[in-house]
Design a protein around this motif. Structure first.
Motif, PDB file in Angstrom:
ATOM      1  N   GLU A 250      93.498  19.671 111.514  1.00  0.00           N
ATOM      2  CA  GLU A 250      94.163  20.719 110.737  1.00  0.00           C
ATOM      3  C   GLU A 250      93.503  20.952 109.396  1.00  0.00           C
ATOM      4  OE1 GLU A 250      98.396  20.354 110.904  1.00  0.00           O
ATOM      5  OE2 GLU A 250      98.265  20.816 113.060  1.00  0.00           O
ATOM      6  N   ARG A 251      92.183  20.847 109.414  1.00  0.00           N
ATOM      7  CA  ARG A 251      91.426  21.146 108.205  1.00  0.00           C
ATOM      8  C   ARG A 251      90.479  22.305 108.482  1.00  0.00           C
ATOM      9  NH1 ARG A 251      89.611  15.384 105.812  1.00  0.00           N
ATOM     10  NH2 ARG A 251      89.295  16.635 103.947  1.00  0.00           N
ATOM     11  N   GLY A 252      90.007  22.933 107.413  1.00  0.00           N
ATOM     12  CA  GLY A 252      89.148  24.099 107.570  1.00  0.00           C
ATOM     13  C   GLY A 252      87.681  23.738 107.380  1.00  0.00           C
ATOM     14  N   ALA A 253      86.807  24.715 107.607  1.00  0.00           N
ATOM     15  CA  ALA A 253      85.367  24.475 107.480  1.00  0.00           C
ATOM     16  C   ALA A 253      84.671  25.693 106.909  1.00  0.00           C
ATOM     17  CB  ALA A 253      84.771  24.131 108.845  1.00  0.00           C
ATOM     18  N   ILE A 254      83.621  25.444 106.126  1.00  0.00           N
ATOM     19  CA  ILE A 254      82.751  26.518 105.636  1.00  0.00           C
ATOM     20  C   ILE A 254      81.342  26.234 106.130  1.00  0.00           C
ATOM     21  CG2 ILE A 254      81.713  27.585 103.587  1.00  0.00           C
ATOM     22  CD1 ILE A 254      84.253  27.016 102.070  1.00  0.00           C
ATOM     23  N   ILE A 255      80.714  27.228 106.740  1.00  0.00           N
ATOM     24  CA  ILE A 255      79.353  27.081 107.244  1.00  0.00           C
ATOM     25  C   ILE A 255      78.470  28.043 106.454  1.00  0.00           C
ATOM     26  CG2 ILE A 255      77.907  27.065 109.316  1.00  0.00           C
ATOM     27  CD1 ILE A 255      80.523  25.389 109.571  1.00  0.00           C
ATOM     28  N   LEU A 321      85.213  20.278 105.898  1.00  0.00           N
ATOM     29  CA  LEU A 321      83.778  20.250 106.169  1.00  0.00           C
ATOM     30  C   LEU A 321      83.081  21.421 105.488  1.00  0.00           C
ATOM     31  CD1 LEU A 321      81.389  19.208 108.111  1.00  0.00           C
ATOM     32  CD2 LEU A 321      82.141  21.029 109.651  1.00  0.00           C
ATOM     33  N   ILE A 322      81.959  21.124 104.819  1.00  0.00           N
ATOM     34  CA  ILE A 322      81.069  22.203 104.376  1.00  0.00           C
ATOM     35  C   ILE A 322      79.694  21.911 104.959  1.00  0.00           C
ATOM     36  CG2 ILE A 322      80.089  23.497 102.454  1.00  0.00           C
ATOM     37  CD1 ILE A 322      82.274  22.526 100.667  1.00  0.00           C
ATOM     38  N   VAL A 323      79.149  22.880 105.690  1.00  0.00           N
ATOM     39  CA  VAL A 323      77.808  22.739 106.251  1.00  0.00           C
ATOM     40  C   VAL A 323      76.869  23.648 105.462  1.00  0.00           C
ATOM     41  CG1 VAL A 323      76.365  23.268 108.252  1.00  0.00           C
ATOM     42  CG2 VAL A 323      78.585  22.163 108.576  1.00  0.00           C
ATOM     43  N   VAL A 324      75.705  23.128 105.077  1.00  0.00           N
ATOM     44  CA  VAL A 324      74.662  23.972 104.499  1.00  0.00           C
ATOM     45  C   VAL A 324      73.505  23.959 105.490  1.00  0.00           C
ATOM     46  CG1 VAL A 324      73.152  24.406 102.540  1.00  0.00           C
ATOM     47  CG2 VAL A 324      75.368  23.310 102.167  1.00  0.00           C
ATOM     48  N   ASP A 325      73.378  25.045 106.257  1.00  0.00           N
ATOM     49  CA  ASP A 325      72.339  25.095 107.277  1.00  0.00           C
ATOM     50  C   ASP A 325      71.020  25.518 106.627  1.00  0.00           C
ATOM     51  OD1 ASP A 325      71.121  25.037 109.745  1.00  0.00           O
ATOM     52  OD2 ASP A 325      71.693  27.092 110.254  1.00  0.00           O
ATOM     53  N   GLU A 326      69.897  25.001 107.109  1.00  0.00           N
ATOM     54  CA  GLU A 326      68.575  25.285 106.530  1.00  0.00           C
ATOM     55  C   GLU A 326      68.628  25.056 105.026  1.00  0.00           C
ATOM     56  OE1 GLU A 326      66.344  25.656 108.669  1.00  0.00           O
ATOM     57  OE2 GLU A 326      67.114  26.761 110.381  1.00  0.00           O
ATOM     58  N   GLN A 352      85.589  17.522  95.222  1.00  0.00           N
ATOM     59  CA  GLN A 352      86.852  17.921  94.630  1.00  0.00           C
ATOM     60  C   GLN A 352      88.002  17.844  95.643  1.00  0.00           C
ATOM     61  OE1 GLN A 352      86.320  21.264  91.637  1.00  0.00           O
ATOM     62  NE2 GLN A 352      87.768  22.260  92.992  1.00  0.00           N
ATOM     63  N   VAL A 353      87.733  18.200  96.903  1.00  0.00           N
ATOM     64  CA  VAL A 353      88.818  18.253  97.885  1.00  0.00           C
ATOM     65  C   VAL A 353      88.698  17.178  98.960  1.00  0.00           C
ATOM     66  CG1 VAL A 353      89.161  20.721  97.573  1.00  0.00           C
ATOM     67  CG2 VAL A 353      87.600  19.923  99.345  1.00  0.00           C
ATOM     68  N   GLY A 354      87.699  16.292  98.844  1.00  0.00           N
ATOM     69  CA  GLY A 354      87.551  15.239  99.840  1.00  0.00           C
ATOM     70  C   GLY A 354      87.041  15.743 101.181  1.00  0.00           C
ATOM     71  N   ALA A 355      86.175  16.742 101.147  1.00  0.00           N
ATOM     72  CA  ALA A 355      85.579  17.241 102.398  1.00  0.00           C
ATOM     73  C   ALA A 355      84.228  16.567 102.625  1.00  0.00           C
ATOM     74  CB  ALA A 355      85.402  18.755 102.326  1.00  0.00           C
ATOM     75  N   VAL A 356      83.700  16.703 103.827  1.00  0.00           N
ATOM     76  CA  VAL A 356      82.381  16.156 104.132  1.00  0.00           C
ATOM     77  C   VAL A 356      81.343  17.261 103.945  1.00  0.00           C
ATOM     78  CG1 VAL A 356      80.948  15.095 105.904  1.00  0.00           C
ATOM     79  CG2 VAL A 356      83.393  14.634 105.842  1.00  0.00           C
ATOM     80  N   LEU A 357      80.246  16.921 103.282  1.00  0.00           N
ATOM     81  CA  LEU A 357      79.151  17.867 103.110  1.00  0.00           C
ATOM     82  C   LEU A 357      78.031  17.493 104.072  1.00  0.00           C
ATOM     83  CD1 LEU A 357      77.636  20.112 101.496  1.00  0.00           C
ATOM     84  CD2 LEU A 357      76.819  18.289  99.990  1.00  0.00           C
TER      85      LEU A 357
END
Ligand code: ZN
Ligand code: ZN
Length: 727
Positions: A250-255, A321-326, A352-357
């Motif tokens: 139940e968490r969100g993600a940014i790609i 989750l935050i993904v930084v592709d390339e 800040q929010v305890g997400a995985v980078l």
């Protein structure tokens, strides 16, 4: 009494906010992130609430009340992030906060509104009318029958049954239907190019990488990871699975992707996997689409956001989750104020929010290599080995055709007879980069910038690639009248024409910002290359990004060391990434492939290691070089640029900035300059570069110096910009 501390959205550097406003009962809902219209001096301005306090230092009678609260706002988490960006990159709070507000809202507080749509449902009287033999027109009957089956239909859908809005209004006036207006999201269309859909089973490497991400998400490991995977190793599959894991919790993600137009495959794979739970945020959407996608995220209807650097500010709550592709791509750095680096903002937000980078690349940055825990994907997901790379020395007679080496010509001929696809990269657009007179030596330069004008033959013009200045291509030299003008060097336009001859009858597609503007954009060119049975794609670095064409059997890099000739400490890193990325994209199909690299510097580390597909070897050597020279990650850089229409003004301002910083900064901070940079858009430029072992004090000293200089009256006409971690 509640006090709202409001940061007005004004960019004046000298403003010292936030300012206190008294919150009346009617604005009791106002909280951090709310957007208010407030009286400010004699103006009415829009501002963002950055804090709500119990009391003010000012007496109540001196406090004004906000005029109104606007509907949209940011979350407290995003307000913190926006203020951090402003501080970290020496900008103003207003500019930092603008990044986290709904798209298009800006300083006026107005943006695109919701799209309202008319829909109809049948009433009891309407049902009865169908059975009681009430007199109904043909269209009216058809509309009512459609509504009986569907319950509720939109006006657009009812148009299919022949009923227009007027017909619906008449039915409404007879009490046979009920009409209502409701909000409906404008959704961007997603076009895929060469995307392979489906859900492949993860390889052992991919599963191991996923396990690391998931365990970090569950709080068992440090919350960041460098996913170092060779091209074709299936990094996107790991991102997809990691985003799924976030949603399960139940968490969100940014790609984050480098550039949306060059990442159609990533975007369409996310859309295919997550459907309506994905929102896209990027500048090519219409204002309405951006607003609606932003709202879907804000309301939690969409939980995964895909977009370029600005999407790092997407209003995704409970971010996991935050993904930084390339992650090596330089487009993650914003070039306007604030000059933020989305990779650093992502790191900050994740903390800040305890997400995985998760930062992924086949050619990671030295900084990431040095400081991030790492997981490797060492093999292509399909098990096909990386293609052999041949380095062609262009210093001696090449026996080839102009810019092409004899071996390149030969390889192109082979592909022409055997069939298959070729990619040729030359990171320079236009026909040729210089024009000069063979008789008197005159060179054509831009009147506004100190750079050469580039020949564009199809348009018959000379163009400045820095400011957009253009003039007609001359037939003769205006100084000596000679008609022997030399077009020196080659750009994509010229090479494309050469390839048309060499590859005929195979089609040649040119991909650079000129051709993309003329045709239907990058996507259209990539799609045409994708569906062709065979052909050549020639272009700038765009051809080496994001896509995945399995039938490419030959890749060629022309002038591979061009980027090395830039006087910049990142030249090596850029050159390596450019060559290695393209090399990795060849030979993904059953026929395998080969790569040719033409260069004047075959012995350069960047070229040698790229040819060997050896990222690890390159990074080890590059980090040693950086350590010896004291460049990042072994120091922090801050660049100050001072520009003015008059060279003396720029010089004087740079001198003052330099002296002031020298006085304030400890001796271990190296201060380089003031050094001239080439004149741009009619402005003379000087730069001062700080190389500091510690970041915070250096940034703080620059911030203060700039605030001071910006406020001083005798420096009018001088513009100052600060670039922390310049690219
Ligand atoms: Zn001349
Ligand atoms: Zn120019």
């Amino acid at each position: 009494m509640a006090i709202a501390k409001v940061e007005p959205l004004l960019t004046t550097r000298s403003l010292r906010g936030p300012f206190d406003y008294r919150l009346p009962e009617r604005l009791a809902d106002v909280g951090v992130g709310s957007v208010l219209r407030v009286p400010f001096g004699r103006q009415r301005v829009v501002g963002v609430v950055v804090e709500v306090a119990e009391a003010s230092d000012l007496p109540p009678e001196r406090l004004a009340e906000p005029l109104e609260a606007l509907e949209a706002g940011a979350t407290p988490e995003l307000v913190r992030l926006g203020l951090w960006v402003a501080h970290e990159y020496c900008s103003t709070p207003a500019r930092g906060l603008e990044l986290v507000l709904p798209p298009g809202m800006g300083r006026t507080g107005s943006g695109p509104g919701p799209r309202l749509e008319l829909s109809a449902s049948i009433t009891r009287a309407g049902r009865d009318a169908l059975t009681d033999g009430v007199r109904l027109g043909r269209v009216q009957r058809a509309a009512l029958e459609a509504l009986i089956d569907a319950g509720e239909l939109t006006a657009a859908e009812l148009q299919g049954a022949g009923a227009d809005t007027q017909a619906l209004r008449r039915l409404e006036s007879r009490g046979l239907v009920e009409l209502r207006r409701s909000e409906r999201s404008r959704r961007p269309t997603i076009v895929g190019v060469g995307a392979r859909s489906g859900r492949p089973e993860l390889t052992a490497d991919q599963s191991a990488a996923l396990a690391r991400v998931v365990s970090a998400m569950d709080g068992q490991e440090r919350g960041e990871l460098l996913l170092n995977g060779v091209t074709g190793s299936g990094k996107t599959e790991v991102y997809l699975a990691a985003a799924e894991a976030a949603l399960e919790r139940e968490r969100g993600a940014i790609i984050l992707v480098p550039e949306i137009a060059l990442a159609p495959q990533t975007v369409s794979r996310f859309a295919a996997r997550f459907g309506d739970r994905v929102a896209l945020l990027h500048s090519r959407l219409s204002g309405g689409e951006r607003r609606d996608e932003w709202q879907r995220l804000r309301l939690g209807e969409a939980r995964v956001c895909v977009g370029p650097r600005s999407a790092v500010f997407a209003p995704v709550s409970d971010l996991g989750l935050i993904v930084v592709d390339e992650e090596h791509d330089s487009s993650y750095k914003q070039e306007g104020d604030p000059r933020y680096d989305a990779r650093e903002v992502a790191r900050r937000r994740a903390e800040q929010v305890g997400a995985v980078l998760v930062c992924g690349s086949a050619t990671p940055r030295p900084e990431s290599w040095d400081r991030m825990p790492r997981v490797d994907l060492t093999e292509r997901a399909d098990g096909v080995p990386l293609p052999p790379v041949e380095v062609l020395d262009m210093r001696t007679g090449t026996g080839g055709d102009g810019p092409l080496h004899a071996r390149t010509v030969e390889a192109l001929r082979e592909v022409r007879s055997a069939g298959g696809k070729t990619i040729v990269m030359l990171n320079r657009r236009g026909w040729s980069p210089y024009l000069s007179c063979r008789s008197c030596g005159r060179a054509w330069g831009c009147p506004e910038c100190d750079v050469s004008l580039v020949v564009h033959r199809r348009e018959d013009r000379l163009r400045c690639h820095h400011c957009g200045y253009a003039e007609p291509l001359p037939a003769a030299c205006p100084d000596c009248g000679s008609v022997t003008l030399a077009r020196q060097g080659a750009g994509t336009e010229r090479v494309a024409e050469l390839l048309v001859e060499l590859a005929a009858p195979l089609p040649v597609f040119r991909l650079d910002s000129d051709s993309a503007a003329a045709a239907g954009g990058h996507l259209d060119i990539l799609r045409r290359f994708d569906v062709a049975d065979a052909g050549v794609l020639v272009g700038t670095q765009m051809v080496g990004k994001g896509h995945d064409f399995p039938d490419v059997v030959l890749s060629v890099v022309l002038d591979a060391d061009a980027t090395l000739r830039f006087p910049d400490f990142r030249s090596e890193e850029r050159t390596f990434a450019l060559v290695a990325q393209l090399a990795g994209r060849s030979g993904r199909g059953p026929r395998g492939g080969r790569v040719l690299v033409q260069t004047l510097a075959p012995e350069a580390e960047a070229i040698r290691h790229a040819a060997a597909h050896d990222a690890q070897g390159f990074l080890a050597a590059e980090l040693e070089r950086r350590r010896a020279l004291g460049y990042p990650p072994f120091s922090h850089l801050v660049r100050l640029e001072l520009t003015a229409p008059d060279a003396r003004d720029a010089e004087a301002a740079a001198g003052r900035a330099h002296d002031r910083l020298r006085n304030e900064l400890p001796a271990e901070v190296a201060l380089l300059g003031p050094a001239p940079r080439f004149r741009l858009r009619g402005r003379h430029r000087r730069q001062v570069l700080l190389k500091a072992p510690e970041r915070e004090p250096a940034v703080a000293a620059v911030r203060e110096a700039v605030d001071d200089l910006a406020g001083s009256r005798d420096l009018r006409g001088v513009a100052i910009s600060v670039d922390v971690d310049p690219q």
